[in-house]
Design a protein around this motif. Structure first.
Motif, short mmCIF file in Angstrom:
data_model
loop_
_atom_site.label_atom_id
_atom_site.label_comp_id
_atom_site.label_asym_id
_atom_site.label_seq_id
_atom_site.Cartn_x
_atom_site.Cartn_y
_atom_site.Cartn_z
N ALA A 35 -1.51 -1.08 1.51
CA ALA A 35 -0.37 -1.73 0.35
C ALA A 35 -1.15 -1.37 -0.57
O ALA A 35 -1.28 -1.48 -1.82
N LEU A 36 -2.53 -2.21 -0.41
CA LEU A 36 -3.86 -1.88 -1.60
C LEU A 36 -4.49 -0.71 -2.17
O LEU A 36 -4.69 -0.10 -3.00
N THR A 37 -4.26 0.18 -0.80
CA THR A 37 -4.22 1.81 -0.72
C THR A 37 -3.56 2.85 -1.51
O THR A 37 -3.51 3.28 -2.53
N LEU A 38 -2.28 2.81 -1.44
CA LEU A 38 -1.29 2.90 -1.74
C LEU A 38 -0.73 2.68 -3.34
O LEU A 38 -0.40 3.49 -4.12
N GLY A 39 -1.28 1.18 -3.32
CA GLY A 39 -0.13 0.45 -4.47
C GLY A 39 0.72 0.27 -4.88
O GLY A 39 1.88 0.10 -5.77
N ASP A 40 1.78 0.78 -3.85
CA ASP A 40 3.06 0.68 -3.71
C ASP A 40 3.39 -0.38 -1.99
O ASP A 40 3.44 0.14 -0.90
N PRO A 41 3.64 -1.25 -2.16
CA PRO A 41 4.07 -2.52 -0.53
C PRO A 41 5.60 -1.70 -0.18
O PRO A 41 5.28 -1.26 1.34
N ASP A 42 5.88 -1.27 -0.75
CA ASP A 42 7.37 -0.35 0.05
C ASP A 42 7.13 0.71 0.54
O ASP A 42 7.70 0.76 1.68
N LEU A 43 6.11 1.24 0.83
CA LEU A 43 5.85 2.90 0.96
C LEU A 43 4.78 2.66 1.73
O LEU A 43 5.21 3.13 2.73
N ALA A 44 4.08 1.09 1.55
CA ALA A 44 3.03 1.20 2.89
C ALA A 44 3.14 -0.03 4.22
O ALA A 44 3.55 0.94 5.15
N ALA A 45 4.81 -0.15 3.66
CA ALA A 45 5.75 -0.51 5.04
C ALA A 45 6.27 0.61 5.97
O ALA A 45 5.70 0.55 6.96
N LYS A 86 6.28 14.93 -1.74
CA LYS A 86 7.48 15.19 -1.79
C LYS A 86 8.32 14.97 -3.39
O LYS A 86 9.86 15.15 -4.05
N SER A 87 8.27 13.93 -3.77
CA SER A 87 8.83 12.97 -4.68
C SER A 87 7.98 12.95 -5.89
O SER A 87 8.49 12.47 -7.01
N LYS A 88 6.82 13.43 -5.75
CA LYS A 88 6.73 13.92 -6.88
C LYS A 88 5.35 12.75 -8.09
O LYS A 88 5.79 12.86 -9.01
N ARG A 89 5.97 11.59 -6.75
CA ARG A 89 5.02 10.22 -8.03
C ARG A 89 3.46 10.30 -7.40
O ARG A 89 3.13 9.24 -6.21
N GLU A 90 2.37 10.81 -7.86
CA GLU A 90 0.89 11.04 -7.65
C GLU A 90 0.83 9.47 -8.45
O GLU A 90 -0.67 9.35 -7.42
N GLU A 91 0.95 8.73 -9.11
CA GLU A 91 0.14 7.80 -10.04
C GLU A 91 0.37 6.91 -9.33
O GLU A 91 1.83 6.43 -9.08
N PRO A 92 -0.39 5.72 -8.79
CA PRO A 92 0.18 4.80 -8.29
C PRO A 92 1.13 3.64 -8.76
O PRO A 92 1.06 3.40 -10.46
N GLY A 93 1.86 2.24 -7.94
CA GLY A 93 3.01 1.49 -8.91
C GLY A 93 2.08 0.22 -9.48
O GLY A 93 0.35 0.28 -9.16
N ASP A 94 2.97 -0.41 -9.98
CA ASP A 94 2.49 -2.09 -9.80
C ASP A 94 1.26 -1.98 -8.77
O ASP A 94 1.25 -2.00 -7.28
N ILE A 95 0.40 -3.09 -9.40
CA ILE A 95 -0.01 -3.88 -8.73
C ILE A 95 0.39 -4.78 -7.21
O ILE A 95 2.06 -5.24 -7.53
N PRO A 108 -7.85 -11.31 -9.20
CA PRO A 108 -6.20 -10.22 -9.63
C PRO A 108 -7.01 -8.88 -10.64
O PRO A 108 -7.12 -7.54 -10.45
N LYS A 109 -8.21 -9.31 -10.92
CA LYS A 109 -8.71 -8.13 -11.65
C LYS A 109 -8.99 -7.27 -11.05
O LYS A 109 -9.32 -5.91 -11.67
N LEU A 110 -9.92 -7.50 -10.24
CA LEU A 110 -10.80 -6.62 -8.91
C LEU A 110 -9.10 -5.67 -8.28
O LEU A 110 -9.52 -4.59 -8.30
N VAL A 111 -8.33 -6.47 -7.64
CA VAL A 111 -6.82 -5.67 -7.15
C VAL A 111 -6.53 -4.34 -8.20
O VAL A 111 -6.57 -3.74 -7.70
N GLU A 112 -6.46 -5.23 -9.74
CA GLU A 112 -5.94 -3.95 -10.76
C GLU A 112 -6.79 -2.97 -10.50
O GLU A 112 -6.19 -2.05 -10.82
N GLN A 113 -8.03 -2.71 -10.91
CA GLN A 113 -8.77 -2.09 -10.68
C GLN A 113 -9.04 -0.75 -9.80
O GLN A 113 -8.89 0.27 -9.99
N ILE A 114 -8.79 -1.91 -8.17
CA ILE A 114 -8.79 -1.02 -7.02
C ILE A 114 -7.64 -0.04 -7.25
O ILE A 114 -7.42 1.05 -6.64
N VAL A 115 -6.72 -0.83 -7.52
CA VAL A 115 -5.32 0.36 -7.64
C VAL A 115 -5.59 1.74 -8.28
O VAL A 115 -4.62 2.26 -8.54
#
Length: 168
Positions: A35-45, A86-95, A108-115
């Motif tokens: 989730a932290l790597t991808l920036g998308d908790p649903d995709l991570a799940a 495949k979905s052409k979503r290359e940008e990370p999502g929200d935190i 939260p500032k660190l997480v925001e920058q990691i994402v």
């Protein structure tokens, strides 16, 4: 205890585990790391579930690898990257919500920058500081030379440092 001896001991414990124990001990941490790597908790799940299924399917072989959690992580990451292409979503999502409340990354500032880091940089930062893997374990998991891990990590940390200083 040195990283190498700690790694040997943890690998030995994994080799002795049933898949059910492996799943119980590694799934949640794998989910949070992806989730932290991808920036998308649903995709991570989804990626975590897919990686765990594939780990189960090949458990006899995977449990003998030098870094079974690394293999599982890489399978999840590769599956997610394929989905993103495949979905052409290359940008990370929200935190990601999963990471937002994580005790290891509670700033939260660190997480925001990691994402916001590029995926290769984000991956090595999460593996090193969240999963607490050695450079050798990361290299094994990503199937890249240790030098590549070191250079990605060096650049990522420099980028994070600069971004965090700019935000002050």
């Amino acid at each position: 205890m040195s990283d190498e001896r700690r790694t040997d001991a943890s690998v030995q414990r994994v080799r002795e585990q049933s898949f059910e124990d492996y799943y119980r001990n590694h799934r949640e941490r794998m989910l949070r790391a992806l989730a932290l790597t991808l920036g998308d908790p649903d995709l991570a799940a989804e990626a975590t579930d897919e990686a765990m299924v594939r780990t189960y399917q090949h458990w006899r072989k995977v449990r003998r690898y030098a870094n079974p959690p690394g293999w599982t992580y890489r399978v999840g990451l590769n599956w997610a990257r394929s989905r993103l292409r495949k979905s052409k979503r290359e940008e990370p999502g929200d935190i990601p919500e999963v990471a937002r409340f994580d005790t290891v990354t509670s700033d939260p500032k660190l997480v925001e920058q990691i994402v916001r880091l590029p995926l290769p940089a984000r991956t090595v930062v999460v593996m090193r500081y969240y999963l607490q893997w050695s450079n050798t374990e990361i290299a094994d998991a990503l199937d890249v030379p240790v030098g590549t891990v070191k250079s990605r990590l060096h650049r990522a940390l420099g980028d994070l440092r600069q971004r965090l200083e700019e935000r002050r």
